[in-house]
Design a protein around this motif. Structure first.
Motif, short mmCIF file in Angstrom:
data_model
loop_
_atom_site.label_atom_id
_atom_site.label_comp_id
_atom_site.label_asym_id
_atom_site.label_seq_id
_atom_site.Cartn_x
_atom_site.Cartn_y
_atom_site.Cartn_z
N ILE A 672 0.83 -1.21 0.00
CA ILE A 672 0.00 0.00 0.00
C ILE A 672 0.86 1.26 0.00
N LEU A 673 1.82 1.31 0.92
CA LEU A 673 2.60 2.54 1.11
C LEU A 673 3.57 2.81 -0.04
N PHE A 674 4.23 1.75 -0.53
CA PHE A 674 5.31 1.97 -1.48
C PHE A 674 4.99 1.50 -2.90
N LYS A 675 4.54 0.26 -3.04
CA LYS A 675 4.28 -0.25 -4.37
C LYS A 675 3.13 0.50 -5.05
N GLU A 676 2.10 0.80 -4.27
CA GLU A 676 0.97 1.56 -4.82
C GLU A 676 1.20 3.07 -4.73
N LYS A 677 2.38 3.48 -4.25
CA LYS A 677 2.85 4.87 -4.22
C LYS A 677 1.95 5.82 -3.42
N VAL A 678 1.32 5.26 -2.39
CA VAL A 678 0.46 6.10 -1.55
C VAL A 678 1.27 7.17 -0.83
N LEU A 679 2.45 6.81 -0.31
CA LEU A 679 3.28 7.80 0.39
C LEU A 679 3.80 8.87 -0.56
N LEU A 680 4.24 8.46 -1.74
CA LEU A 680 4.75 9.44 -2.71
C LEU A 680 3.66 10.41 -3.13
N ASN A 681 2.45 9.90 -3.32
CA ASN A 681 1.32 10.77 -3.68
C ASN A 681 0.96 11.70 -2.53
N PHE A 682 1.09 11.19 -1.29
CA PHE A 682 0.81 12.01 -0.12
C PHE A 682 1.79 13.19 -0.05
N VAL A 683 3.07 12.94 -0.32
CA VAL A 683 4.09 14.00 -0.32
C VAL A 683 3.72 15.07 -1.34
N GLU A 684 3.23 14.63 -2.48
CA GLU A 684 2.91 15.56 -3.57
C GLU A 684 1.77 16.50 -3.20
N THR A 685 0.85 16.06 -2.34
CA THR A 685 -0.36 16.84 -2.09
C THR A 685 -0.45 17.43 -0.67
N SER A 686 0.58 17.20 0.16
CA SER A 686 0.48 17.60 1.57
C SER A 686 1.43 18.72 1.95
N GLU A 687 1.18 19.29 3.14
CA GLU A 687 2.03 20.36 3.67
C GLU A 687 3.33 19.78 4.23
N GLU A 688 4.35 20.66 4.34
CA GLU A 688 5.68 20.21 4.74
C GLU A 688 5.68 19.63 6.16
N ASP A 689 4.94 20.23 7.09
CA ASP A 689 4.91 19.73 8.46
C ASP A 689 4.37 18.30 8.53
N SER A 690 3.32 18.06 7.76
CA SER A 690 2.71 16.73 7.73
C SER A 690 3.68 15.71 7.14
N VAL A 691 4.36 16.12 6.05
CA VAL A 691 5.34 15.24 5.42
C VAL A 691 6.48 14.94 6.39
N ASN A 692 6.88 15.93 7.14
CA ASN A 692 7.98 15.77 8.10
C ASN A 692 7.63 14.72 9.16
#
Length: 893
Positions: A672-692
């Motif tokens: 879910i997190l990596f193969k389906e690129k959920v985390l990468l997509n989250f980085v693309e659409t989220s604020e820096e604090d949340s990503v941190n």
């Protein structure tokens, strides 16, 4: 129109009541008219109302013909398993000998499906009318649905026997003997046994199955009586092998049976009449001496008699040998490494094992390996028969593997071969199972039906839900008319007849019985139990539901709950973690239970530690927008739950707790997190604090593949160029991390992948092939393979460690104000009075021959961070250096 139908029914009931119509006045045409009225009611959707009218009328006028018929037919039409009104109606006309009406009423019931009462009554009706052919035809239908009926089966068998249809007669006699055993009528059982012995003496497996059942239901003495009759038939046919086998079974019940002991001695004499040492071996084994234990005497004789010229034997040290000659009390044997070896007969009996010429050990010894391997791979059925027969006609898959791997097949070849082998063992009628061990396979004398094979598996299976699974398979492939069906079905109905508390077995039996009865109404066991009654008695619904090991039954239980209680949404929510299925979600949505669904989502996320599988299911089946808007749960919180689950699974694996389960969980979350690129997509659409916050959690999981972390870092740097990772500027100091270019990082990834996917599997195959050569202490190929394996593991560990520490350097980050990664530096060597130019990179890019220096090398470390114009002096390996830094430029990437 509907009001006219109700009025018409009311008038008919009142007319019947006031005119006191006699039975003689009712004809078949009257019922045909009522059928037309019922059909109109069905068409106008008023059938329920007119049934209620008739039921109310029956409270006061219980023998109303019209009310009984209308109510009874509508009940059958609604597929309600309630034929009580029709039964009462038929009994009224039967008592008055109105057989034409009885026949009509029975056929009306049967038009909705087979019914035991209707068939019995119809047969009686034809008997009164002397319609023998019609009666026999009804009997044939009746015995398919009434498994308690034995006498009629016997009558049909005798009829077919007289007609010369012996095959059909035999099938009926087989059914009859099963049913008589269930009724514990031994005299009848014996009659059927004697009939079958005359017609099918070759079906040994069938007779032994019946014998075991008789021994269990009656006594070993009764079973012995039947076997003695069977033996007499086999002896008359001079079938000595089967005769001996039957006598052994008789002696297993009664070792002191003098007649059986005498008979088995005579059978041995007939079987081995051509053996030169027959009488001597009988004398040596004391087979005909009553003081000697009969089983020991038989085993002793059979071992002696197996020693004959040309036979194969096995010795624990010398392996396979062949008997060359028997001279007096001595045997001469040719072993592969010990030719013309002589030993006494007494020594041979204790030291040697006699083998058939088609024993797998013999074939390994005398066939070329390539020939045997090809035969085993191409003819799986033959291979299974050889191995099972070699293991005394009883073997499981583990034992079969031990005979074939690695001596003939490699581990890899076994993987694909065993799949086909299991399929053969399950489907081929040549193979059966031991009655008490489902995983032990045998070779049958006569082919086994799929029904009998399923029955044997059922009897050998020890667990309730294992049996339930076998029964469901049985339903898919067999008819309920099978004699085995009733015994299997009765196992489950037995739980409903004797329960004191409602547990998972009682509930599963109720749900399964309901499924069977809906499909075959004539199998209704007439148990006065409702789901509502059982449901009220459940103490802990979650525990019971979780113990239902069949997903179909779990759904069936949910359906019943929805139909039974208004609190079904709360139950659905409570039981969702044990039945992760869209059905529950859809039912809540379609019924407007959004608040329950929202509460369900919140509860699962809050309790992610205990409901890990539920979190994963929801994450897979709910998009980010729905989490945020529909369920008011920040998607960041969902990701945090998944990351925490990932961390827990790594920890549990390392601690060897529920390893298989945690590996499955771990793989699902990583997908879910990596193969389906959920985390990468989250980085693309989220604020820096949340990503941190998310990255900090990911970075803390030490067992996670470092390449996954690095890909996430790269994505973060693309989105947030000034993003400060934990440790800030430390990434540019010599003491922390490993600075690399993207090209060299990807090259290391390719190296790691090649080792894991190509070199290590190849090395494992080489080690496996070396093991097949045997004698590991002197096996050079094996030692070389293990040394290479160790080297590969060390290399993999080093690569993973380096990738974990690596930070990809960007060209935009080059700092020419000082010597740093990615700079080209011009130095003046004061000692030699010469100019030198160096490029400063990392250890992966270092190439001293091209003046590309690693910042981690002693030379690079001494110059690191110094500025243009500075003079630097240092000593390396007792050699002094003095440089003036003239120029620092950016390298062209």
């Amino acid at each position: 129109m509907s009001e006219e139908i109700e009025k018409q029914v009311s008038e008919l009931l009142n007319e019947e009541k006031w005119t006191r119509a006699t039975l003689n006045s009712y004809t078949i045409n009257n019922f045909i008219d009522l059928d037309e009225l019922i059909q109109n009611a069905v068409d106008q959707d008023v059938k329920n109302r007119i049934k209620d009218m008739c039921d109310e009328h029956l409270v006061h006028t219980k023998n109303s013909i019209i009310a009984l018929y209308i109510s009874g037919i509508i009940a059958l039409n609604r597929q309600v398993i309630d034929d009580s009104n029709m039964i009462q109606l038929i009994n009224i006309f039967s008592d008055n000998h109105k057989w034409n009406v009885v026949e009509f009423l029975c056929n009306r019931i049967l038009s909705f499906g087979e019914n035991k009462f209707a068939l019995h009554t119809l047969a009686s009706c034809y008997d009164h009318e002397n319609e023998e052919e019609k009666k026999h035809a009804i009997w044939e239908r009746l015995i398919k649905v009434d498994h308690d009926e034995a006498d009629i089966v016997r009558f049909l068998a005798e009829i077919k026997e007289k007609e010369g249809d012996i095959d059909t007669a035999v099938e009926y006699y087989k059914r009859a003997i099963h049913r008589y055993i269930n009724k514990k009528l031994f005299s009848n059982e014996k009659d059927m046994w004697l009939k079958l012995v005359e017609y099918i003496p070759e079906e040994t497996d069938f007779f032994f199955q019946i014998e075991r059942k008789v021994s269990r239901v009656h006594s070993p003495e009764r079973a012995t009586q039947l076997l003695e009759a069977y033996y007499a038939k086999l002896k008359s046919l001079e079938n000595w092998d089967k005769s001996i086998f039957v006598l052994k079974r008789i002696l297993s019940y009664d070792p002191k049976n003098v007649v059986a002991r005498k008979e088995i001695t005579e059978c041995f004499k007939n079987k081995y009449s051509g053996h030169s040492h027959l009488d001597e071996y009988i004398r040596l084994s004391n087979l005909n001496q009553s003081w000697r234990n009969v089983h020991e005497a038989i085993a002793d004789f059979e071992k002696h008699i197996s020693f004959d010229t040309g036979n194969f034997v096995w010795h624990r040290s010398w392996g396979i040998g062949r008997i060359r000659e028997i001279k007096g009390n001595s045997i001469i044997i040719d072993f592969a490494r010990k030719r013309n070896h002589e030993m006494s007969l007494k020594m041979a009996v204790s030291a040697l094992t006699s083998l058939e010429k088609d024993h797998i050990w013999v074939l390994k010894s005398i066939w070329p390996k390539d020939k045997l391997k090809e035969k085993i791979k191409k003819d799986i059925r033959w291979a299974l028969k050889v191995v099972i027969k070699s293991l005394n006609n009883s073997a499981n898959m583990k034992q079969i593997k031990a005979e074939l791997v690695p001596s003939i097949l490699t581990a890899g070849e076994w993987s694909s071969w065993s799949v086909e082998a299991r399929k053969n063992l399950k489907e081929d009628p040549t193979f059966g199972n031991l009655p008490d061990q489902v995983d032990q396979f045998v070779i049958r004398d006569t082919p086994i039906t799929l029904e009998e094979k399923s029955f044997n598996r059922f009897k050998a299976e020890k667990t309730f839900f294992g049996r339930l699974s076998i029964f469901k398979d049985f339903l898919e492939t067999s008819d309920p008319e099978s004699e085995y069906f009733s015994e299997l079905f009765n196992y489950f109905t037995g739980f409903l007849k004797s329960y004191s508390a409602v547990n998972e077995f009682v509930m599963a039996s109720f749900l399964l019985t309901g499924h069977v009865v809906r499909k075959y109404p004539f199998l209704d066991p007439k148990l006065d139990i409702t789901f509502a009654e059982l449901f009220e008695q459940i103490e802990d619904i979650e525990t019971l539901f979780s113990k239902l090991e069949d997903s179909d039954l779990r759904k069936e239980l949910l359906i019943h709950i929805k139909e039974t209680t208004e609190q079904w949404p709360e139950y659905f929510s409570k039981l969702f973690p044990y039945y992760l299925n869209q059905y529950i979600i859809d039912e809540l949505v379609e019924n407007g239970k959004q608040d329950v669904l929202k509460s369900l989502y919140h509860d699962i996320i809050e309790k992610y530690r205990d409901k890990r599988e539920a979190v994963i299911w929801l994450a897979r089946n709910t998009d980010e927008e729905a989490w945020n808007d529909k369920f008011e749960i920040p998607f960041e919180k969902v990701l945090i739950s998944l990351i925490k689950i990932l961390e827990i699974s790594f920890r549990e694996i390392n601690n060897r707790r529920d390893v298989s389960f945690n590996r499955k969980i771990n793989k699902q979350v990583q997908t879910i997190l990596f193969k389906e690129k959920v985390l990468l997509n989250f980085v693309e659409t989220s604020e820096e604090d949340s990503v941190n916050r998310i990255f900090s959690l990911i970075n803390d999981i030490k067992d996670l593949d470092p390449s996954l972390k690095l890909d996430l870092k790269s994505k973060i740097m693309e989105k947030f160029p000034k993003f400060k990772f934990f440790g800030g500027e430390e990434k540019e100091t010599v003491s922390r991390g490993l600075i690399v270019t993207r090209e060299s990082y990807e090259e290391k990834q390719r190296q790691l992948k090649h080792i894991l996917e190509v070199e290590i599997p190849l090395n494992s195959k080489e080690i496996g092939e070396a093991i097949e050569l045997g004698d590991l202490k002197e096996n050079a190929e094996y030692k070389a393979g293990k040394e290479k394996q160790e080297l590969l593991n060390i290399t993999v560990g080093k690569l993973k460690e380096d990738l974990e520490k690596a930070t990809i350097f960007k060209a935009s980050e080059i700092d020419t104000s000082r010597i740093s990664f990615g700079t080209k530096v011009t130095l003046f060597n004061i000692t030699t009075d010469k100019e030198e130019v160096y490029s400063f990179m990392g250890p992966w890019e270092s190439d001293p021959a091209e003046n590309i220096i690693s910042y981690l090398s002693p030379f690079g470390n001494k110059l690191w961070n110094h500025k243009a114009g500075e003079t630097v002096s240092f000593t390396i390996n007792e050699r002094d250096y003095t440089y003036r830094i003239d120029k620092i430029e950016a390298l062209d990437f």
